[in-house]
Structure formats: C-alpha cells, structure tokens
Design a protein around this motif. Structure first.
Motif, mmCIF file in Angstrom:
data_model
loop_
_atom_site.group_PDB
_atom_site.id
_atom_site.type_symbol
_atom_site.label_atom_id
_atom_site.label_comp_id
_atom_site.label_asym_id
_atom_site.label_seq_id
_atom_site.Cartn_x
_atom_site.Cartn_y
_atom_site.Cartn_z
ATOM 1 N N THR A 1 -21.005 0.627 -12.810
ATOM 2 C CA THR A 1 -19.708 0.629 -12.358
ATOM 3 C C THR A 1 -18.741 0.635 -13.736
ATOM 4 O O THR A 1 -18.949 -0.009 -14.655
ATOM 5 C CB THR A 1 -19.409 -0.686 -11.601
ATOM 6 N N SER A 2 -17.531 1.459 -13.515
ATOM 7 C CA SER A 2 -16.577 1.257 -14.733
ATOM 8 C C SER A 2 -15.335 1.031 -14.061
ATOM 9 O O SER A 2 -15.026 0.874 -12.719
ATOM 10 C CB SER A 2 -16.652 2.556 -15.416
ATOM 11 N N ARG A 3 -14.288 0.235 -14.941
ATOM 12 C CA ARG A 3 -13.080 -0.251 -14.236
ATOM 13 C C ARG A 3 -12.019 -0.086 -15.436
ATOM 14 O O ARG A 3 -12.197 -0.461 -16.626
ATOM 15 C CB ARG A 3 -13.154 -1.681 -13.915
ATOM 16 N N ILE A 4 -10.856 0.621 -15.105
ATOM 17 C CA ILE A 4 -9.741 0.689 -15.765
ATOM 18 C C ILE A 4 -8.717 -0.009 -15.352
ATOM 19 O O ILE A 4 -8.296 -0.090 -14.294
ATOM 20 C CB ILE A 4 -9.646 2.243 -15.937
ATOM 21 N N SER A 5 -8.006 -0.833 -16.482
ATOM 22 C CA SER A 5 -7.158 -1.776 -15.960
ATOM 23 C C SER A 5 -5.795 -1.689 -16.768
ATOM 24 O O SER A 5 -6.173 -1.428 -17.773
ATOM 25 C CB SER A 5 -7.382 -3.267 -15.624
ATOM 26 N N SER B 1 2.706 -11.616 -15.337
ATOM 27 C CA SER B 1 2.101 -10.558 -15.493
ATOM 28 C C SER B 1 1.591 -9.696 -14.066
ATOM 29 O O SER B 1 1.433 -10.447 -13.259
ATOM 30 C CB SER B 1 0.695 -10.777 -16.438
ATOM 31 N N PHE B 2 1.477 -8.592 -14.094
ATOM 32 C CA PHE B 2 1.201 -7.618 -12.922
ATOM 33 C C PHE B 2 0.015 -6.736 -13.466
ATOM 34 O O PHE B 2 0.280 -6.001 -14.562
ATOM 35 C CB PHE B 2 2.242 -7.019 -12.565
ATOM 36 N N THR B 3 -1.243 -6.423 -12.665
ATOM 37 C CA THR B 3 -2.220 -5.670 -13.156
ATOM 38 C C THR B 3 -2.751 -4.761 -12.117
ATOM 39 O O THR B 3 -2.732 -5.277 -11.010
ATOM 40 C CB THR B 3 -3.567 -6.420 -13.656
ATOM 41 N N LEU B 4 -2.748 -3.488 -12.460
ATOM 42 C CA LEU B 4 -3.404 -2.556 -11.434
ATOM 43 C C LEU B 4 -4.613 -2.247 -12.068
ATOM 44 O O LEU B 4 -4.864 -1.877 -13.291
ATOM 45 C CB LEU B 4 -2.453 -1.246 -11.502
ATOM 46 N N SER B 5 -5.606 -1.954 -11.122
ATOM 47 C CA SER B 5 -7.008 -1.505 -11.544
ATOM 48 C C SER B 5 -7.812 -0.467 -10.733
ATOM 49 O O SER B 5 -7.353 -0.455 -9.667
ATOM 50 C CB SER B 5 -7.988 -2.725 -11.367
#
Length: 454
Positions: free
Chosen positions: A443-447, A76-80
């Motif tokens: 704070t908000s985070r999109i991944s 798995s690979f994740t960008l945030s």
C-alpha cells in the motif's frame, strides 16, 4: 416445494457463510480497532511520530497535550490518495489486483490563546476530523483447493441424491467499501513553558460494506457438472466514544518526553445487515434446473469494546534546524470484548483471550528545515495481533512495515505539505482451511495538506 427450498437454502447458505466468506466476530473486532495513522501530510511524512513533538493538529490524535505546543492558531485540510496492490496466492495459483481511493482524509483547527497567568502561559482548543481506516479494496483468486461445500443440487429430490463430490475449480472475490473515522475535541495548556497537559473527547464512526462471491465448479462420478454461486453482502454501521489524556515535559530546549493514554472505544450500538444468496446451475442431462435458494436477509445489533492504547514518546530538537522523534505504542488485543451473552459473541471473546496478543508499534520521524523548505522522513513497524493468522509459517510475516517521506514549504500565512507513505504486510484469509488465501499487501499513500495561519 417453496418450503423445501427455503429450508435447504437457509441450511446451505448458513453453512457456507459460517465457514468461508463471511467475516467472523473476531475479524470484525480487528476491523473496529484498526487505525492506519491518517493525518496531515507533515504528520504522515514523519510516520506519525508526533507524541512528544506536538504543534500539528494531527499530533493531537496521538497526545492531546501537543496542541498547546503551537504558538499560533491554524487550520489544516488534507487530501489523500491510497493505492493498494494485492498479490494473491491460492493453492499454487497467483493473481494480482490494484485498488485506488481518494478522500478528504483530515480537516481540523487549533485555536491558541496566551494567558495573563504567571504560571499558565498558553491554552489551546482543538477540533479535528480524520479518517482512521479506508476499507476500499478488492481481490480475486481462482484455483482448485480440492475442497468443496456444495455436493447436492437444490432441485434434486432423488433418494439417494446425486453427489457432486469432485472439486474442479473455485473462483472467489471479496470487495470492501467504506471507512472508519474519528472526530476529536480537546483542550490543552502549558505550565511555565515546561509541562504541557491535555485531554480530548473522541467520537468514532464506522461505515463498512463487504461483498464476497464464491463460485464452485464440482462434478460427480459420471462427469456431470454442478456450478454453485454464493453471494454474501454484509453492511455494518456503528458509533463509539473514547477519552484521551496526555502530557509532554520539556526538560530543556532540546529534549522532550511525552506519555498519552486513550481509553477503550465503547460502541454501544453496532448495526449489522447480512444478505446471503445461493444459486445452483442447471445440470441438463440429470433434469435439474437452475435454482436460487430463498435469499437470507438478517440483521443484528450488538455492543463492542475495543482495546485501550498507551503511547510513550520522545523528541530531540536541534534548534530551528530540525528534530528527531519516536513513538512507542502498546495495545492488548486480548482485551477486545463483545458485551453480549449470545454464544457467538462468547466464543469470539474466548478467541480474543487465547488467539490474540498484545502488540508493539514503533514510529520514528525526522524533519530538517532549510529556510522556508522542510524535508521529512519516517519509519513505521507494527506487530499483527492475530497469533493464528500465519499458521504454518512465521507469525512475523504479517507484521506491518513501512517508510515515509515528504516536504513542505512555508509561504508565511500559508503552508503546503506533501507526503508519500508506503506499507507492506502479508494478510491471511480463510476460504476452506485456515489462512488458505495469502495476500501480500503493498500500500502507498500520497497526501497533500493546506495549512492556514489564523
């Protein structure tokens, strides 16, 4: 003259740094212990409630037994992308600042193998990198506190010296950069498809930089104005090590319970570089020139131990339709400790013992599947460990609360997941008086995660 300026500069810069802009060793201790629950988008969409669920490479960071739940190998690979909105309040004056950062926040793999044993059904090897905390942030406040540090011009040789003891305005800003991360390596196994056990070695890394700027505008009884600028640049790097152990027990096809323990993280060498520069502006009608104190450059190396973590988890599985899960985590911040004998570190350790508390965190998550599509949601609550952070107000104002949601689609050998997380809390920072800068942190985070079956 040079020797005089050096002495004055060192004295004034050290005084200003210790009381205002620089982070003290208690602040740094919390920084070293911070973990914002980064992971795969599936993990984040369910607010990290994976201690008894397993099967996801990020679940391994909560409970290392979870990798053996996976029946096939995957990577798995994740960008945030993180967005932080600071609403600030400083002695009646409000402000706002917005910060954005983008990272490769997670990369890892689970390798599972079926065994020929009658008792041990499957083993799994796991390696995973993830960000623990992204420090990127900036805020600025302006106003008049009525307090001041700089009362004399550096170039004033008079006796008595002119006293600029009237406060007109302060302009303060603080910018943070860098991140902390952890690399996990571990092994897990499942016994008779009931008991999952696992352990991991965890290698932690800190790379942190903070630049603060304070401008004081002060006057004397005759209306002469002194402008004093102070810049403090602090850089910290360190590497640490911890161990994790855990198990999950599957009572039946529906109910699972888990328990995991992570030891304290031992940082055996934290390097801190400190730069302090103080400038006093010209006061023409008094004959004072613009003077810069000799900049202070210092370095320090020290050792630190974070607190341990224990997590109890539960999950109820509704067949292939979905699940509901929870994690409860306890950390005792009174156990933070610098392993040095210097007075500053001894004082910090005493403060940890008296001014900090054990914290409780609750993560709740759910997932529901509709053929190849999955919908997810979650909730997170965590107490702030600092008893004095909100002096004068409720100590619960600065607890972290947040929710999350997301979806995923299974294409067969490839899965794509998206998540959205939102957290809110109140932070207090000190410039002149304890907690005189109030920051409402939104704070908000999109991944997004790409998972490949191997």
């Amino acid at each position: 003259m040079m020797k005089r300026l050096l002495s004055i500069g060192v004295l004034l810069c050290a005084s200003l740094s210790s009381f205002s802009q620089s982070l003290n060793y208690n602040d740094l201790g919390l920084l070293f212990s911070q973990d914002d629950n980064y992971g795969t988008a599936r993990f984040e969409a369910m607010s990290g409630a994976f201690g008894a669920v397993g099967g996801d490479v990020s679940a391994f960071g909560i409970n290392p037994a979870g990798s053996a739940v996976a029946i096939s190998s995957s990577a798995s690979f994740t960008l945030s992308n993180k967005n932080t909105d600071y609403a600030s309040l400083y002695y009646g004056n409000s402000g706002n600042s917005v910060n954005d950062s983008f990272n490769l926040s997670q990369a890892g793999a689970i390798l599972t193998f079926d065994t020929n044993s009658d008792d041990w059904d499957r083993v799994a090897f796991t390696a995973n990198y993830r960000i623990k905390s992204d420090y990127s942030s900036f805020y600025r406040v302006r106003g008049n506190s009525g307090f001041l540090y700089q009362t004399e011009h550096l170039d004033d040789t008079g006796d008595p010296k002119v006293q600029f003891d009237g406060s007109i305005e302060q302009d303060f800003s603080a910018e943070k950069r860098g991140q902390s991360s952890v690399m996990n390596f571990g092994f897990s196994a499942v016994h008779q498809n009931k008991l999952f056990i696992g352990g991991s070695l965890n290698f932690h890394d800190i790379d942190f930089n903070r630049i603060s700027r304070l401008r004081e505008v002060n006057d004397d009884v005759n209306g002469n104005v002194l402008v004093a600028d102070n810049l403090i640049d602090t850089s910290i790097q360190g590497n640490g090590f911890s161990l994790s152990l855990g198990f999950i027990y599957k009572f039946n096809q529906n109910l699972r319970l888990g328990l995991a323990y992570e030891t304290p993280t031992w940082y055996n060498e934290i390097t801190e570089d400190f730069f302090d520069d103080l400038t006093h502006g010209a006061v023409d009608n008094l004959g004072f020139d613009k003077v810069t104190a000799i900049p202070i450059e210092e370095g320090a190396i020290y050792r630190f131990r974070t607190n341990s973590r224990i997590t109890a988890s539960g999950a109820y599985i509704f067949g292939k339709q979905g699940l509901i899960s929870f994690d409860y985590t306890y950390k005792d911040y009174q156990n933070l400790k610098y392993r040095e004998n210097d007075t500053s570190f001894i004082d910090a350790n005493e403060n940890f013992a008296t001014d900090y508390r054990g914290t409780h965190s609750l993560n709740i998550g759910t997932e529901w599947r509709f053929d190849r599509l999955s919908l997810r949601g979650g909730y997170h609550y965590s107490k702030n460990p600092n008893l004095l952070a909100a002096l004068g107000g409720s100590i619960n104002d600065d607890n972290v609360r947040g929710f999350s949601g997301g979806l995923g689609y299974n294409f067969g050998n490839i899965k794509i997941d998206l998540s959205y997380s939102k957290f809110e809390n109140r932070e207090f920072e000190t410039l002149y008086n304890l907690g005189d800068i109030i920051l409402d942190n939104d704070t908000s985070r999109i991944s997004g995660t790409l998972t490949i079956n191997l």
